[in-house]
Design an enzyme around this catalytic site. Structure first.
Site, PDB file in Angstrom:
ATOM      1  N   HIS A 444      65.157 150.176  43.382  1.00 19.74           N
ATOM      2  CA  HIS A 444      65.158 149.140  44.401  1.00 19.74           C
ATOM      3  C   HIS A 444      66.313 149.272  45.375  1.00 19.74           C
ATOM      4  O   HIS A 444      66.201 148.887  46.538  1.00 19.74           O
ATOM      5  CB  HIS A 444      65.067 147.762  43.750  1.00 19.74           C
ATOM      6  N   GLU A 686      48.854 147.894  40.815  1.00 21.58           N
ATOM      7  CA  GLU A 686      49.938 148.834  40.528  1.00 21.58           C
ATOM      8  C   GLU A 686      49.938 149.278  39.073  1.00 21.58           C
ATOM      9  O   GLU A 686      50.829 149.986  38.624  1.00 21.58           O
ATOM     10  CB  GLU A 686      51.295 148.235  40.917  1.00 21.58           C
ATOM     11  N   ASP A 710      54.894 151.581  41.506  1.00 22.26           N
ATOM     12  CA  ASP A 710      54.602 151.387  40.094  1.00 22.26           C
ATOM     13  C   ASP A 710      53.358 152.153  39.677  1.00 22.26           C
ATOM     14  O   ASP A 710      53.311 152.738  38.598  1.00 22.26           O
ATOM     15  CB  ASP A 710      54.439 149.892  39.791  1.00 22.26           C
ATOM     16  N   CYS A 757      51.341 148.736  49.977  1.00 25.61           N
ATOM     17  CA  CYS A 757      52.707 148.316  50.274  1.00 25.61           C
ATOM     18  C   CYS A 757      53.724 149.143  49.519  1.00 25.61           C
ATOM     19  O   CYS A 757      54.925 148.950  49.661  1.00 25.61           O
ATOM     20  CB  CYS A 757      52.901 146.826  49.990  1.00 25.61           C
TER      21      CYS A 757
HETATM   22  C1  PEP Z   1      55.208 148.968  44.135  1.00 23.73           C
HETATM   23  O1  PEP Z   1      55.276 148.991  42.903  1.00 23.73           O
HETATM   24  O2  PEP Z   1      54.716 149.889  44.810  1.00 23.73           O
HETATM   25  C2  PEP Z   1      55.738 147.812  44.873  1.00 23.73           C
HETATM   26  C3  PEP Z   1      55.545 147.672  46.165  1.00 23.73           C
HETATM   27  O3  PEP Z   1      56.463 146.916  44.164  1.00 23.73           O
HETATM   28  P1  PEP Z   1      57.978 147.144  43.704  1.00 23.73           P
HETATM   29  O4  PEP Z   1      58.471 148.433  44.297  1.00 23.73           O
HETATM   30  O5  PEP Z   1      58.767 145.965  44.163  1.00 23.73           O
HETATM   31  O6  PEP Z   1      57.862 147.201  42.212  1.00 23.73           O
HETATM   32 MG    MG Z   2      55.721 147.161  41.825  1.00 24.39          MG
END
Ligand code: PEP
Ligand code: MG
Length: 825
Positions: A444, A686, A710, A757
């Site tokens: 993150h 995901e 994910d 996303c």
């Molecule tokens: C993902 O898993 O692609 C996502 C957008 O969520 P995060 O990266 O916050 O887990």
């Molecule tokens: Mg995710």
């Protein structure tokens, strides 16, 4: 050897106690358990015959010590004795010692070959170590006296193992002492303690000998010389533990030039002096407190949370760099348990009426001062560890959001790790780049660095941390290379690359404000992934047509308590307002995995990404979810808000989430609070199981948003935060692309729209593939909005479909990238 029997109402408890005690002993102890009932409905209880059989199974002429929890456990043990033949009964002793402490002390003493009286006495004195640790009066507790007389032979030794004379080394020490007939005593010379019996585990532990402290061992008796030699050998062998050589710190291996490499985390070139970042110690606000008990409890909670956080970091460090590099975290954990620190803090709270933070800080300051006076450079350096651990606890006590990093001049930040909130708070005018030892492309912090447009390289070798402040480095966030003191030629080359990247960025800024339309007139929504108001504003300025993913968890992380409904309404309202009239998709809290939240006591999990995260956790905390959903609904009244749920793996989860949404809506309705009854509800796709069930899930929601970060880690079984497998967790892998294709097909078949996303959408190479597969919306990181729009405008749908069809036939991520790159020219 004396046998030990553990009698408890709970089989799990008895097993746990036995397992714990066995950790401490040398060799075997004859032990047995009589615990719990053989009845799944009513598993708690004790059974006389079980106790009897347990005693028989460990019986010998040396006798048996029976430890019990309470109530009927004691009765069952007493009755079991009745079944024993007379001659055996007299050799079985029921011991009133506390179950956990008593069993450990008894097992250690039994394994050392002590007789039944010694084992009983040691078990009875077992509360002494704990009481001493808590600075209680222990004069009423039985202690075994077996000390050497003054004048006996003595050796003085420095304890060098990292953990000092903690439970396991202490158990080895006692076991060795017990092999000899001589009276043996030991004292902590550094702490000026009185001598204690070296054959008593309780007493040896109460010495609280820490690494670097000196102990004196005295022996008096026929085998005194041998006893001292054996104990000396044990101490000098560091009790079998690995010891890090002071040399490493005394003559640090400072990197002065050369090249390091890591994982490309955020594109861009940074050149500048480095600043090594250590989070600052928070101010202690309240000096004195009214209620000592409450302060003590708060301290315990903070320590527990700090332990959880450190365990988490440790796990990541082990995964990334192996056990040896995680040792620092073991030391940190030990500081949190250090009896001397705890006793001093307790005293400060209860006797000095200090607040938990003030008492903790005073105790730590004392330890730090003591470390700093030591001559040994390695031990001196440990004061930094103590300060680091202390900061963590103080921060938790203060409920502070982690410290904003305050750079006085432009610099490249180097750090072991930067939390997402630390990254989010960076001053963009001063941070030229980020270089960290942990992290990977989809951690993150990396995602944030990209959204903030800060060049970053992560997963760099730990020698990075040995750079002196002010050393000039250069990094290329696209290739993952880091150069220490780059020469003039290299600097020229990198500056050239930086300028052309800048020129490209300016050019793209013009495209950014136009809608993203393919050459044959097909329009795709390009939205932004954001974490808060600041990046929502930059997203709009960068050309986003709304927000496709608001990672709402950033409202919850690094806080002392969860944000209230009102707080959430305010922030969602502000974000929605800043985007108006564009839509805002709010993802409900997605924590767990690499996003811990201290106040929820999530605890440690062996596999956090396979564990209690996202919707799984929210469904177990319905109040938390209702509060968030009420806030979202309230804002939906005035703005085009959509909501989506993370980590859905099966139909019943989305149904349960929707039920909670319905409850939140009903609550608002009953109190006359307006909201949009037709607010769109979506879910993240995901988890591979969600892809497989996409047709059924599509019937439950208004849209899908594919989280490729994910999805890739789960499809490829490769932890997204582990640099060692980062290459595998690549969304360009055809296996992942097939999953995306399948999701889009199921969604369109059910008549709902699909966005992507995950980070894949932010890659210009992925644009033709995703378009070709039929995606309706791309939600990307802010700095690449213009690049993605430009990539769309260069294609026709026919070309995109041809590319998508082709890549599904390829067999690897590199092959996919090469192919698309070739097609795009
Ligand atoms: C993902 O898993 O692609 C996502 C957008 O969520 P995060 O990266 O916050 O887990
Ligand atoms: Mg995710």
């Amino acid at each position: 050897m004396v046998g030990i029997v553990i009698v408890s109402h709970s089989a799990k408890l008895a097993e746990g106690v036995r397992e714990l005690a066995l950790q401490m002993v040398q060799g075997d102890v004859k032990s047995a358990i009589a615990a719990g009932m053989d009845d799944a409905e009513n598993p708690f209880g004790t059974d006389v015959m079980q106790v009897y059989e347990a005693i028989e199974s460990v019986y010998s002429d040396s006798g048996v010590v029976v430890l019990m929890d309470l109530g009927s456990a004691v009765m069952s043990a007493e009755m079991a004795l009745e079944f024993l033949p007379e001659d055996r009964r007299s050799k079985v002793k029921l011991c009133e010692a506390p179950l956990v402490e008593g069993t450990i002390a008894a097992m250690v003493q039994a394994s050392a070959g002590a007789d039944i009286e010694q084992v009983m006495a040691e078990a009875r004195g077992a509360l002494g170590a704990k009481a001493a640790q808590l600075s209680l009066d222990i004069s009423h507790l039985e202690v075994v006296t077996n000390e050497a007389k003054p004048g006996a032979s003595e050796v003085q030794l420095t304890v060098k193992n990292p953990m000092g004379l903690h439970a396991r080394p202490a158990a080895k020490f006692v076991a060795t002492a017990c092999r000899f007939a001589s009276k043996i005593s030991v004292r902590n010379v550094t702490a000026s303690s009185v001598p204690v019996n070296a054959k008593s585990i309780n007493q040896v532990i109460t010495l609280s000998v820490r690494q670097g402290q000196m102990i004196a061992i005295s022996a008096d008796g026929s085998d005194a010389t041998d006893a001292l030699a054996a104990l000396q050998a044990l101490v000098e062998a560091n009790f079998g533990e690995e010891v890090h050589q002071p040399k490493q710190v005394a003559t640090p291996n400072i990197v002065t030039s050369g090249k390091l490499s890591g994982i490309p985390a955020s594109k861009g070139i940074a050149i500048g002096p480095v600043i090594l970042y250590h989070a600052a110690v928070p101010q202690v606000q309240t000096q004195y407190a009214e209620n000592s008990e409450t302060e003590w409890e708060q301290l315990q909670t903070a320590i527990q949370t700090a332990q959880d956080q450190i365990q988490n970091l440790r796990q990541k460090a082990v995964a990334q760099a192996g056990e040896a590099n995680a040792a620092i975290f073991d030391a940190h954990l030990l500081y949190l348990e250090d009896p001397a620190i705890l006793a001093a803090t307790r005293k400060g709270i209860f006797e000095g009426n200090l607040s938990a933070a003030a008492a903790w800080k005073a105790a730590i300051d004392e330890i730090v001062a003591a470390y700093e006076t030591l001559e040994d450079a390695y031990l001196q350096a440990r004061s930094a560890d103590v300060t680091d651990v202390s900061r963590r606890v103080l921060q938790l006590l203060a409920g502070e959001v982690s410290t904003a990093i305050d750079l006085k001049a432009p610099a490249i930040l180097i750090a072991t790790d930067l939390s997402p909130s630390e990254t989010a708070q960076l001053d963009l005018t001063q941070v030229l780049g980020i270089c960290t030892v942990s992290g990977s492309t989809t951690s993150h912090s990396a995602i944030l660095a990209r959204s903030l447009g800060i060049p970053a390289v992560m997963g760099v070798d730990a020698q990075l941390l040995r750079l002196e402040n002010g050393t000039v480095i250069a990094l290329d966030g696209e290739t993952g290379q880091v150069w220490v003191e780059p020469d003039a030629d290299l600097l020229r080359e990198l500056q050239g690359k930086r300028e052309s990247l800048e020129a490209l960025r300016r050019e793209l800024a013009e495209v950014a404000q136009q809608p993203a339309v393919t050459r044959d007139g097909h329009q795709i929504r390009v939205m932004a992934n954001v974490c808060g108001l600041a990046d929502a504003k930059s997203a709009l300025a960068a050309g986003a047509e709304g927000v496709g993913l608001l990672r709402s968890e950033f409202l919850y992380l690094d806080k002392a308590i969860a944000p209230t409904e009102e707080e959430q309404v305010q922030i969602y309202e502000a974000i929605a307002e800043s985007l108006a009239p564009h839509p805002l998709i709010i993802r409900t809290l997605d924590i767990g995995g690499d996003k811990p939240v201290s106040y929820l006591n999530l605890g440690q999990e062996a596999n956090p990404f396979l564990g209690w995260r996202g919707i799984r956790l929210l469904l177990d905390y319905p109040d938390l979810l209702i509060t968030q959903l009420r806030a979202i609904l309230r804002v939906s009244h005035r703005h085009p808000i959509k909501v989506m749920f993370p980590m859905i793996s099966c139909v019943r989860e989305i149904q349960a989430a929707k039920e909670i949404l319905a409850t939140a809506a009903a609550q608002l309705r009953s109190t006359g609070i307006p909201f949009n009854q037709a607010m769109e509800v979506g879910m993240m796709v995901e988890v591979p199981a969600a892809v497989v069930m996409a047709d059924q899930l599509a019937a439950e929601v208004d849209f899908f948003s594919i989280g490729t970060n994910d999805l890739s880690q789960y499809v490829m079984a490769a932890d997204r935060t582990n640099p060692k497998v980062a290459r595998l967790a690549d969304a360009f892998e055809p296996a992942v692309l097939w999953m995306i294709a399948q999701t889009i097909a199921a969604a369109h078949h059910a008549g709902i729209w699909v966005g992507v996303c995950g980070e894949l959408a932010s890659s210009p190479l992925a644009v033709p593939v995703l378009l070709g597969l039929g995606v309706d919306e791309l939600s990307v990181s802010v700095p690449v909005i213009s690049t993605v729009k430009a990539a769309i405008s260069r294609l026709t749908m026919g070309e995109a479909q041809a590319i998508a069809g082709e890549v599904l036939r390829l067999n690897s991520a590199p092959a996919v990238k090469d192919y698309v790159a070739g097609e795009l020219g």
